[in-house]
Design a protein around this motif. Sequence first.
Motif, PDB file in Angstrom:
ATOM      1  N   TYR A 400       0.818  -1.251  -0.081  1.00 27.65           N
ATOM      2  CA  TYR A 400       0.136   0.047  -0.024  1.00 27.65           C
ATOM      3  C   TYR A 400       0.887   1.158  -0.135  1.00 27.65           C
ATOM      4  O   TYR A 400       0.170   2.267  -0.022  1.00 27.65           O
ATOM      5  CB  TYR A 400      -0.925   0.061   1.255  1.00 27.65           C
ATOM      6  CG  TYR A 400      -2.102  -1.177   0.853  1.00 27.65           C
ATOM      7  CD1 TYR A 400      -3.253  -0.839   0.168  1.00 27.65           C
ATOM      8  CD2 TYR A 400      -2.101  -2.220   1.733  1.00 27.65           C
ATOM      9  CE1 TYR A 400      -3.917  -1.895   0.149  1.00 27.65           C
ATOM     10  CE2 TYR A 400      -2.780  -3.183   1.642  1.00 27.65           C
ATOM     11  CZ  TYR A 400      -3.806  -2.994   0.693  1.00 27.65           C
ATOM     12  OH  TYR A 400      -4.980  -4.154   0.595  1.00 27.65           O
ATOM     13  N   SER A 401       2.153   1.188  -0.054  1.00 30.18           N
ATOM     14  CA  SER A 401       3.013   2.524  -0.144  1.00 30.18           C
ATOM     15  C   SER A 401       2.978   3.021  -1.503  1.00 30.18           C
ATOM     16  O   SER A 401       2.848   2.067  -2.565  1.00 30.18           O
ATOM     17  CB  SER A 401       4.431   2.119   0.394  1.00 30.18           C
ATOM     18  OG  SER A 401       4.321   1.780   1.765  1.00 30.18           O
ATOM     19  N   ASP A 402       3.249   4.165  -1.668  1.00 31.26           N
ATOM     20  CA  ASP A 402       3.601   4.628  -3.134  1.00 31.26           C
ATOM     21  C   ASP A 402       5.113   4.389  -3.469  1.00 31.26           C
ATOM     22  O   ASP A 402       6.063   5.203  -2.912  1.00 31.26           O
ATOM     23  CB  ASP A 402       3.224   6.252  -3.200  1.00 31.26           C
ATOM     24  CG  ASP A 402       1.683   6.499  -3.433  1.00 31.26           C
ATOM     25  OD1 ASP A 402       0.997   5.636  -4.172  1.00 31.26           O
ATOM     26  OD2 ASP A 402       1.367   7.322  -2.651  1.00 31.26           O
ATOM     27  N   ILE A 403       5.535   3.430  -4.111  1.00 32.51           N
ATOM     28  CA  ILE A 403       6.945   2.892  -4.347  1.00 32.51           C
ATOM     29  C   ILE A 403       7.169   3.614  -5.660  1.00 32.51           C
ATOM     30  O   ILE A 403       6.720   2.860  -6.450  1.00 32.51           O
ATOM     31  CB  ILE A 403       7.291   1.641  -4.255  1.00 32.51           C
ATOM     32  CG1 ILE A 403       6.523   1.126  -2.647  1.00 32.51           C
ATOM     33  CG2 ILE A 403       8.837   1.286  -4.158  1.00 32.51           C
ATOM     34  CD1 ILE A 403       6.674  -0.097  -2.294  1.00 32.51           C
ATOM     35  N   ALA A 404       7.901   4.308  -5.875  1.00 29.63           N
ATOM     36  CA  ALA A 404       8.282   4.951  -7.299  1.00 29.63           C
ATOM     37  C   ALA A 404       8.783   4.027  -8.138  1.00 29.63           C
ATOM     38  O   ALA A 404       9.728   3.097  -7.785  1.00 29.63           O
ATOM     39  CB  ALA A 404       9.333   5.917  -7.369  1.00 29.63           C
ATOM     40  N   GLY A 405       8.192   3.776  -9.284  1.00 25.73           N
ATOM     41  CA  GLY A 405       8.709   2.673 -10.357  1.00 25.73           C
ATOM     42  C   GLY A 405       8.266   1.332 -10.616  1.00 25.73           C
ATOM     43  O   GLY A 405       8.114   0.651 -11.227  1.00 25.73           O
ATOM     44  N   PHE A 406       7.336   1.321  -9.428  1.00 26.21           N
ATOM     45  CA  PHE A 406       6.390  -0.052  -9.099  1.00 26.21           C
ATOM     46  C   PHE A 406       5.078   0.163  -9.548  1.00 26.21           C
ATOM     47  O   PHE A 406       4.366   1.199  -9.350  1.00 26.21           O
ATOM     48  CB  PHE A 406       6.624  -0.698  -7.990  1.00 26.21           C
ATOM     49  CG  PHE A 406       8.013  -1.216  -7.595  1.00 26.21           C
ATOM     50  CD1 PHE A 406       8.121  -2.543  -7.769  1.00 26.21           C
ATOM     51  CD2 PHE A 406       8.894  -0.497  -7.111  1.00 26.21           C
ATOM     52  CE1 PHE A 406       9.469  -3.048  -7.583  1.00 26.21           C
ATOM     53  CE2 PHE A 406      10.252  -0.909  -6.629  1.00 26.21           C
ATOM     54  CZ  PHE A 406      10.501  -2.384  -7.039  1.00 26.21           C
ATOM     55  N   SER A 407       4.530  -0.723 -10.237  1.00 22.15           N
ATOM     56  CA  SER A 407       2.954  -0.805 -10.686  1.00 22.15           C
ATOM     57  C   SER A 407       2.340  -1.326  -9.511  1.00 22.15           C
ATOM     58  O   SER A 407       2.968  -2.037  -8.585  1.00 22.15           O
ATOM     59  CB  SER A 407       2.610  -1.685 -12.090  1.00 22.15           C
ATOM     60  OG  SER A 407       3.030  -3.039 -11.826  1.00 22.15           O
ATOM     61  N   ARG A 408       1.178  -1.316  -9.434  1.00 19.93           N
ATOM     62  CA  ARG A 408       0.382  -2.000  -8.400  1.00 19.93           C
ATOM     63  C   ARG A 408       0.569  -3.440  -8.480  1.00 19.93           C
ATOM     64  O   ARG A 408       0.738  -4.218  -7.285  1.00 19.93           O
ATOM     65  CB  ARG A 408      -1.280  -1.530  -8.626  1.00 19.93           C
ATOM     66  CG  ARG A 408      -1.404  -0.127  -7.904  1.00 19.93           C
ATOM     67  CD  ARG A 408      -3.032  -0.044  -7.753  1.00 19.93           C
ATOM     68  NE  ARG A 408      -3.381   1.026  -7.317  1.00 19.93           N
ATOM     69  CZ  ARG A 408      -4.810   1.548  -7.103  1.00 19.93           C
ATOM     70  NH1 ARG A 408      -5.523   0.611  -7.263  1.00 19.93           N
ATOM     71  NH2 ARG A 408      -4.737   2.734  -6.174  1.00 19.93           N
ATOM     72  N   GLN A 409       0.657  -4.126  -9.564  1.00 17.89           N
ATOM     73  CA  GLN A 409       0.568  -5.573  -9.676  1.00 17.89           C
ATOM     74  C   GLN A 409       2.349  -5.857  -9.236  1.00 17.89           C
ATOM     75  O   GLN A 409       2.242  -6.945  -8.382  1.00 17.89           O
ATOM     76  CB  GLN A 409       0.662  -6.150 -11.005  1.00 17.89           C
ATOM     77  CG  GLN A 409      -0.937  -5.723 -11.678  1.00 17.89           C
ATOM     78  CD  GLN A 409      -1.139  -4.717 -12.386  1.00 17.89           C
ATOM     79  OE1 GLN A 409      -0.511  -3.614 -12.238  1.00 17.89           O
ATOM     80  NE2 GLN A 409      -1.932  -4.915 -13.646  1.00 17.89           N
TER      81      GLN A 409
END
Length: 511
Positions: A400-409
Amino acid sequence: MNDARLQATASQSQPLVDGDMLAAIDLGSNSYHMVVARYTLGQLRIVDRLRETVRMAEGLDAKGGLVVEVRQRALQCLARFGQRIRDIPPHRVRAIATNTVRRLAAPQAFLMPAETALGHAIEVVSGREEARLVYLGVAHAQPPKNDQRRLVIDVGGGSTECIIGRGFATIERESVQVGSIATTRRFFANGRLSRRKWRDALIEVSAEFQQFASAYRSLGWHEAIGTSGTNKAIGEICATMKLTKGAITAEALATVRERLLRAEHIDDIDLPSLSADRRPIIAGGLLALEAAFDTLGLQRMMVSKAALREGVLHDMLGRAGDADPREASIAALVLRYGIDQAQGARVAATALALFEQVAAAWSLSPDDRLMLNWAAQLHELGLSIAHSQYQVHGAYVVEYSDIAGFSRQEQQFLAALVRTHRRKVPKSAFEALPDRLLPEARRLAILLRVAVLLHRGHEEADIPDLRVVAEGNMLSLQLPPRWLGERPLLQADLDGEPGEIGALGIVFRLG
């Protein structure tokens, strides 16, 4: 369909060579865009662009469902896009879904047929990741001349992204539920326009931007750039009305708004150079932009032709080289949560050694290797919250964090590995993942579990050469009997694994 075509961004880490073709697809709330480029002499050269008005946000109902007509329109568009890129390898294609898909109550019900129509995996990104990609596209299209900060505003169909960045990196990223379609539907659903309605709507929409306006204005910027369809359309209107030469100013925006409000109904809007397909949604877009100008104190904004899809192309370029933003994000998480880096490195080294031995038998890709490595580095993240059930805490933060570079999947994939690296594997651990990712996730999970057990002592361990054999859904681990006999706790842990991993659907054998 060949299942290999649906591997999610498979092997994007493979280096690009001259002549390679890449494609980026943007499943926006208003339009679907695709851009195709050729990699030549270290740069991307655009060879084709496609755009279709889908108005996906129009089909979103109050319960998060998608009306049949809009769903079919979207699938037909994706099928046409898929025909254009059928000869491009799947690992050189990225399709990004944004606000409207994020808001679907059951996104997989749309994504499964959508991926089949396109012939490629579709990634859902968070609003802040969408913002990062938008900024990346603008920064590469209009390289900064110095180290000054810039503000980028993207008014889409369902959301608006506001980003402050320097160079090619973002400093602040925000996404608000305000867009040309969403705002038009919210305030002008019956099509009627009036100054009173506009004033009331402007107050409500401005409140969305006020959440971060103070922080943005304190940080400051030296230039503002607008992107995507709404900003381009308003910029063209300003130029046609001879208010500016294509830029958008606060004064010009007020004049355009007054011209728009001469109409009493959306169907009667008469703005020069406004296309027929944008007329039904221009009111909401103009309202969103006026609110952004007012709350952020903007006086002038240039307009860029670049947008999210160009950002996706350059992100692919980074992933294929030595500038994968995901690496920096993992490192930042390790520091932020005080994760034991030495332990993470030990577990990662062993997990990757196991990976190399089974990759061929289990058809695991270079991107699967990356995910296993990152999961190993993050597997103890939850210890910063509590020791009890720390794998659950860690998985929640990763998902649930906003992690730059990663899509939700991708975040859900990592979260599943972190969640299942110890104790009994729950049946629900992989529920969030699309079916196409399940085999790889379950297989990486058992590799991570074995690596964690082998390093349970949290110290440099004299681990012998490991031998592991994979066949179908069976994994066999072979260790020297004498070495294992000297470690009764490890022996007990490994003997108990079959009873702990039933939900993985993998048979684990020792010896």
